[in-house]
Design a protein around this motif. Structure first.
Motif, PDB file in Angstrom:
ATOM      1  N   UNK A  53       0.802  -1.215   0.000  1.00  0.00           N
ATOM      2  CA  UNK A  53       0.000   0.000   0.000  1.00  0.00           C
ATOM      3  C   UNK A  53       0.833   1.261   0.000  1.00  0.00           C
ATOM      4  N   UNK A  54       1.998   1.201   0.644  1.00  0.00           N
ATOM      5  CA  UNK A  54       2.913   2.340   0.658  1.00  0.00           C
ATOM      6  C   UNK A  54       3.802   2.329  -0.584  1.00  0.00           C
ATOM      7  N   UNK A  55       4.275   1.144  -0.961  1.00  0.00           N
ATOM      8  CA  UNK A  55       5.221   1.028  -2.074  1.00  0.00           C
ATOM      9  C   UNK A  55       4.613   1.402  -3.418  1.00  0.00           C
ATOM     10  N   UNK A  56       3.295   1.393  -3.523  1.00  0.00           N
ATOM     11  CA  UNK A  56       2.679   1.747  -4.806  1.00  0.00           C
ATOM     12  C   UNK A  56       2.958   3.190  -5.198  1.00  0.00           C
ATOM     13  N   UNK A  57       3.275   4.037  -4.222  1.00  0.00           N
ATOM     14  CA  UNK A  57       3.510   5.456  -4.526  1.00  0.00           C
ATOM     15  C   UNK A  57       4.759   6.046  -3.882  1.00  0.00           C
ATOM     16  N   UNK A  58       5.512   5.227  -3.103  1.00  0.00           N
ATOM     17  CA  UNK A  58       6.645   5.777  -2.355  1.00  0.00           C
ATOM     18  C   UNK A  58       7.832   4.824  -2.403  1.00  0.00           C
ATOM     19  N   UNK A  59       8.985   5.344  -2.019  1.00  0.00           N
ATOM     20  CA  UNK A  59      10.213   4.568  -1.962  1.00  0.00           C
ATOM     21  C   UNK A  59      11.112   5.146  -0.886  1.00  0.00           C
ATOM     22  N   UNK A  60      12.198   4.427  -0.549  1.00  0.00           N
ATOM     23  CA  UNK A  60      13.200   4.938   0.378  1.00  0.00           C
ATOM     24  C   UNK A  60      14.350   5.551  -0.417  1.00  0.00           C
ATOM     25  N   UNK A  61      14.902   6.612   0.154  1.00  0.00           N
ATOM     26  CA  UNK A  61      15.934   7.368  -0.552  1.00  0.00           C
ATOM     27  C   UNK A  61      16.958   7.875   0.449  1.00  0.00           C
ATOM     28  N   UNK A  62      18.211   7.974   0.021  1.00  0.00           N
ATOM     29  CA  UNK A  62      19.243   8.611   0.827  1.00  0.00           C
ATOM     30  C   UNK A  62      19.500  10.015   0.317  1.00  0.00           C
TER      31      UNK A  62
END
Length: 304
Positions: A53-62
């Motif tokens: 549900x989160x990954x459909x629109x978001x990602x982790x980034x540095x």
């Protein structure tokens, strides 16, 4: 070794730290398996990937000095039992993991330097773990983590042998421009150890201003190129992956999330893996992706 960078990253239990994925709990984390009741086992795959549900629109980034320095987009293909970890907006996979009812397996990892050429941004080149048996399960060979385990406790640690042990071993093939190169290679023995939980902080950019808060981490220690079974002193390389999950509800949307892979640390044993000497693990590289950012992509995988 981790073939890419080294020499060669709708429910949880009411008891947040046990994570057996009981029905009817907080919100969003996707259950992927039913672990034995009363065992305090975690559904490990659900923590290793950002919840869909989160990954459909978001990602982790540095972010380093205000600029993006790393990306981890997580995509779960449940129809093919695959999890993609994508390393850049171009869609190039960092890793692709497979799974069955018993284990998660590392299957594909990026290719860096090969014959003096850096293939880091080349979607047609990679390395693939495969036990060499040429059957329909030969890709399910490099065990990465159990599906159900108590971090730091029961079922949390195992060794993978070199060939010719079947069906699980550390055999791998290198592909360049979609062509298999040379004969298969292997990592000798490798040790996978799901460590006891820790904590880390991430920043959620869905709020304005962004909100920083603590989460629980599930560390996976990957030690490899070991010449002696069950002797970590004999190993040359170690990588530690941190996977993140909410300790309490996310303060931005008030539900629990899993964030998947959030950091990677790479160590070299300064003794060269001399089994007679205590291992001396020296940090050589790291990648931190602790910012939850908008944006998702599709994998651009063309290796074979």
């Amino acid at each position: 070794m981790r073939l890419s960078r080294c020499a060669i990253l709708l429910r949880v239990s009411v008891v947040a730290m046990c994570l057996p994925m009981a029905p009817g709990a907080f919100g969003q984390i996707q259950s992927t398996i039913t672990c034995p009741s009363g065992s305090n086992d975690w559904d490990v795959l659900s923590v290793m990937m950002m919840d869909p549900g989160l990954a459909s629109n978001y990602h982790m980034e540095g972010i380093t000095k205000g600029l993006p320095s790393s990306y981890i987009y997580t995509l779960w293909d449940s129809t093919q039992a695959k999890v993609y970890y994508v390393k850049n907006p171009q869609g190039n996979p960092w890793d692709i993991n497979l799974y069955d009812s018993n284990y998660i397996y590392q299957w594909v990892t990026e290719l860096g330097m090969w014959n003096g050429v850096n293939h880091w941004n080349d979607p047609t080149s990679c390395r693939k773990f495969n036990n060499g048996s040429q059957n329909n399960s030969s890709d399910l060979s490099m065990r990465w983590a159990p599906r159900c385990a108590a971090p730091g406790g029961k079922n949390s640690s195992f060794w993978n042998p070199p060939p010719s042990t079947q069906p699980n071993n550390t055999n791998y093939y290198t592909y360049v421009a979609q062509e298999q190169q040379t004969s298969p290679q292997n990592l000798e023995y490798s040790w996978l150890d799901l460590k006891a939980t820790g904590t880390a902080k991430i920043t959620d950019h869905r709020s304005n201003p962004p909100r920083r808060f603590s989460i629980t981490t599930m560390p996976l220690s990957y030690t490899y190129s070991c010449s002696v079974l069950r002797n970590a002193n004999s190993c040359k390389f170690r990588e530690v992956f941190q996977y993140g999950v909410d300790t309490d509800v996310n303060p931005v949307d008030r539900v629990k999330h899993s964030y998947g892979w959030i950091s990677w640390h790479y160590y070299i044993n300064s003794t060269g893996g001399n089994p007679a000497l205590p291992a001396d693990w020296v940090l050589s590289n790291q990648s931190i992706s602790d910012q939850l950012m908008p944006g998702q992509i599709s994998p651009n995988f063309q290796c074979f």
